[in-house]
Design a protein around this motif. Structure first.
Motif, short mmCIF file in Angstrom:
data_model
loop_
_atom_site.label_atom_id
_atom_site.label_comp_id
_atom_site.label_asym_id
_atom_site.label_seq_id
_atom_site.Cartn_x
_atom_site.Cartn_y
_atom_site.Cartn_z
N LYS A 31 59.14 43.63 -17.27
CA LYS A 31 60.32 43.03 -17.87
C LYS A 31 59.98 42.72 -19.32
O LYS A 31 58.82 42.81 -19.73
CB LYS A 31 60.71 41.75 -17.13
CG LYS A 31 61.12 41.97 -15.69
CD LYS A 31 61.52 40.67 -15.04
CE LYS A 31 61.96 40.92 -13.60
NZ LYS A 31 62.38 39.68 -12.95
N SER A 32 60.95 42.31 -20.09
CA SER A 32 60.70 42.06 -21.52
C SER A 32 59.77 40.87 -21.74
O SER A 32 59.01 40.84 -22.71
CB SER A 32 62.02 41.85 -22.26
OG SER A 32 62.70 40.73 -21.71
N THR A 33 59.81 39.88 -20.86
CA THR A 33 59.00 38.68 -21.07
C THR A 33 57.88 38.48 -20.06
O THR A 33 57.08 37.55 -20.20
CB THR A 33 59.89 37.42 -21.03
OG1 THR A 33 60.55 37.38 -19.75
CG2 THR A 33 60.92 37.44 -22.15
N MET A 34 57.84 39.30 -19.02
CA MET A 34 56.80 39.13 -18.00
C MET A 34 56.62 40.41 -17.18
O MET A 34 57.39 41.36 -17.31
CB MET A 34 57.11 37.96 -17.08
CG MET A 34 58.34 38.13 -16.23
SD MET A 34 58.62 36.61 -15.33
CE MET A 34 59.37 37.24 -13.88
N LEU A 35 55.57 40.40 -16.35
CA LEU A 35 55.27 41.51 -15.46
C LEU A 35 55.23 40.98 -14.03
O LEU A 35 54.71 39.89 -13.80
CB LEU A 35 53.91 42.12 -15.81
CG LEU A 35 53.65 42.48 -17.27
CD1 LEU A 35 52.19 42.83 -17.47
CD2 LEU A 35 54.53 43.64 -17.68
N GLU A 36 55.78 41.74 -13.10
CA GLU A 36 55.70 41.38 -11.69
C GLU A 36 54.92 42.47 -10.97
O GLU A 36 55.30 43.64 -11.04
CB GLU A 36 57.10 41.23 -11.09
CG GLU A 36 57.87 40.06 -11.62
CD GLU A 36 59.27 39.95 -11.02
OE1 GLU A 36 59.66 40.83 -10.21
OE2 GLU A 36 59.98 39.00 -11.38
N LEU A 37 53.85 42.07 -10.29
CA LEU A 37 53.01 43.02 -9.58
C LEU A 37 53.00 42.67 -8.10
O LEU A 37 52.92 41.49 -7.74
CB LEU A 37 51.57 42.97 -10.10
CG LEU A 37 51.30 43.52 -11.49
CD1 LEU A 37 51.77 42.59 -12.57
CD2 LEU A 37 49.84 43.80 -11.66
N VAL A 38 53.07 43.69 -7.26
CA VAL A 38 52.92 43.50 -5.82
C VAL A 38 51.89 44.52 -5.34
O VAL A 38 52.14 45.73 -5.38
CB VAL A 38 54.25 43.67 -5.06
CG1 VAL A 38 54.03 43.52 -3.56
CG2 VAL A 38 55.29 42.67 -5.56
N VAL B 197 52.74 37.97 -14.07
CA VAL B 197 51.99 37.90 -15.33
C VAL B 197 52.95 37.46 -16.43
O VAL B 197 53.96 38.13 -16.68
CB VAL B 197 51.35 39.26 -15.68
CG1 VAL B 197 50.59 39.17 -16.99
CG2 VAL B 197 50.44 39.74 -14.56
N LYS B 198 52.62 36.34 -17.05
CA LYS B 198 53.42 35.84 -18.17
C LYS B 198 52.55 35.87 -19.43
O LYS B 198 51.35 36.07 -19.35
CB LYS B 198 53.89 34.41 -17.88
CG LYS B 198 54.88 34.33 -16.74
CD LYS B 198 55.43 32.94 -16.60
CE LYS B 198 56.49 32.93 -15.50
NZ LYS B 198 57.19 31.66 -15.44
N PHE B 199 53.17 35.65 -20.56
CA PHE B 199 52.45 35.68 -21.82
C PHE B 199 52.48 34.30 -22.46
O PHE B 199 53.50 33.61 -22.43
CB PHE B 199 53.05 36.74 -22.75
CG PHE B 199 52.95 38.12 -22.17
CD1 PHE B 199 51.79 38.85 -22.30
CD2 PHE B 199 54.01 38.66 -21.44
CE1 PHE B 199 51.67 40.12 -21.74
CE2 PHE B 199 53.90 39.92 -20.87
CZ PHE B 199 52.73 40.65 -21.02
N GLY B 200 51.35 33.89 -23.03
CA GLY B 200 51.24 32.58 -23.65
C GLY B 200 50.24 32.59 -24.79
O GLY B 200 49.80 33.65 -25.24
N GLN B 201 49.86 31.40 -25.23
CA GLN B 201 48.93 31.27 -26.35
C GLN B 201 47.54 31.79 -26.02
O GLN B 201 46.89 32.41 -26.84
CB GLN B 201 48.84 29.81 -26.80
CG GLN B 201 50.12 29.24 -27.35
CD GLN B 201 50.59 30.01 -28.58
OE1 GLN B 201 49.80 30.41 -29.41
NE2 GLN B 201 51.90 30.23 -28.67
N GLU B 202 47.08 31.50 -24.80
CA GLU B 202 45.73 31.94 -24.41
C GLU B 202 45.69 32.32 -22.94
O GLU B 202 46.55 31.93 -22.15
CB GLU B 202 44.70 30.86 -24.71
CG GLU B 202 44.96 29.54 -24.02
CD GLU B 202 43.99 28.45 -24.46
OE1 GLU B 202 43.57 27.69 -23.57
OE2 GLU B 202 43.67 28.38 -25.64
N TYR B 203 44.66 33.07 -22.58
CA TYR B 203 44.45 33.54 -21.21
C TYR B 203 44.24 32.36 -20.27
O TYR B 203 43.51 31.43 -20.58
CB TYR B 203 43.20 34.45 -21.20
CG TYR B 203 42.86 35.01 -19.85
CD1 TYR B 203 43.47 36.16 -19.39
CD2 TYR B 203 41.91 34.40 -19.04
CE1 TYR B 203 43.15 36.70 -18.16
CE2 TYR B 203 41.58 34.93 -17.81
CZ TYR B 203 42.20 36.08 -17.37
OH TYR B 203 41.89 36.60 -16.15
#
Length: 181
Positions: free
Chosen positions: A52-59, A89-95
């Motif tokens: 997706k544009s802001t996150m990833l979904e994994l199964v 999986v989301k995106f942020g400032q750090e891992y």
């Protein structure tokens, strides 16, 4: 993990939407993690990767067999494995991987190595107590089981009768009944 490059998914170049990946997992995979409890492993992992544009979904889904020793007889047998692991999986400032269901990658990340998640899913799918199916249905013939049957504790029948009872115990029982009166 440079040796597990085939598990890298460069998500930056992927279009938004659904992507499927397949992996065949054998003993060599577990050697990278210094895990040697399997005699052999043949597992198929399918990964449904939804971008997706802001996150990833994994199964992740795994099915197959691993050859392990029985905890009772030490005989080898094929343990069937079937498991599912969802991951967001989301995106942020750090891992950050503190939450087991949500992984946060930094904004500058461009790929994701999924080997660790596959490894953990497989290891957690194995039962804590591994028992050979022939032990469960009673058809197993082994020296270990024969020895266990020999050493099995037999039921002790109580043969204490009133005549054999120690009179001191009777006096103690009388003390208890006298107090209740």
């Amino acid at each position: 993990m440079k040796d597990l490059k085939q598990f890298n998914i460069p998500f930056v170049g992927l279009s938004e939407g659904n992507h499927d990946f397949k992996y065949i997992i054998e003993n060599e995979f577990f050697e990278y993690f210094n895990f040697d409890e399997f005699e052999s492993a043949i597992l198929e992992v399918s990964l449904n990767f939804f971008k997706k544009s802001t996150m990833l979904e994994l199964v992740f889904k795994v099915k197959g067999t691993v050859e392990v020793p029985c905890d009772i007889t030490t005989e080898l047998y094929h343990q069937k494995i079937k498991a599912t692991l969802p991951l967001v999986v989301k995106f942020g400032q750090e891992y950050n991987e503190d939450n087991e269901e949500i992984l946060i990658l930094s904004h500058d990340a461009y790929q994701l190595n999924v080997a660790q998640y596959i490894y953990e899913m497989i290891i957690l799918a194995i039962p804590n107590k591994r028992v050979h199916p022939k032990v469960l249905d009673g058809t197993m013939e082994s020296e270990t089981l024969k020895k266990l049957k020999e050493l099995e504790v037999k039921e002790v029948k109580e043969e204490n009768t009133a005549e054999e009872a120690d009179p001191r115990w009777d006096k103690l029982k009388n003390l208890l009944t006298e107090k209740k009166r």
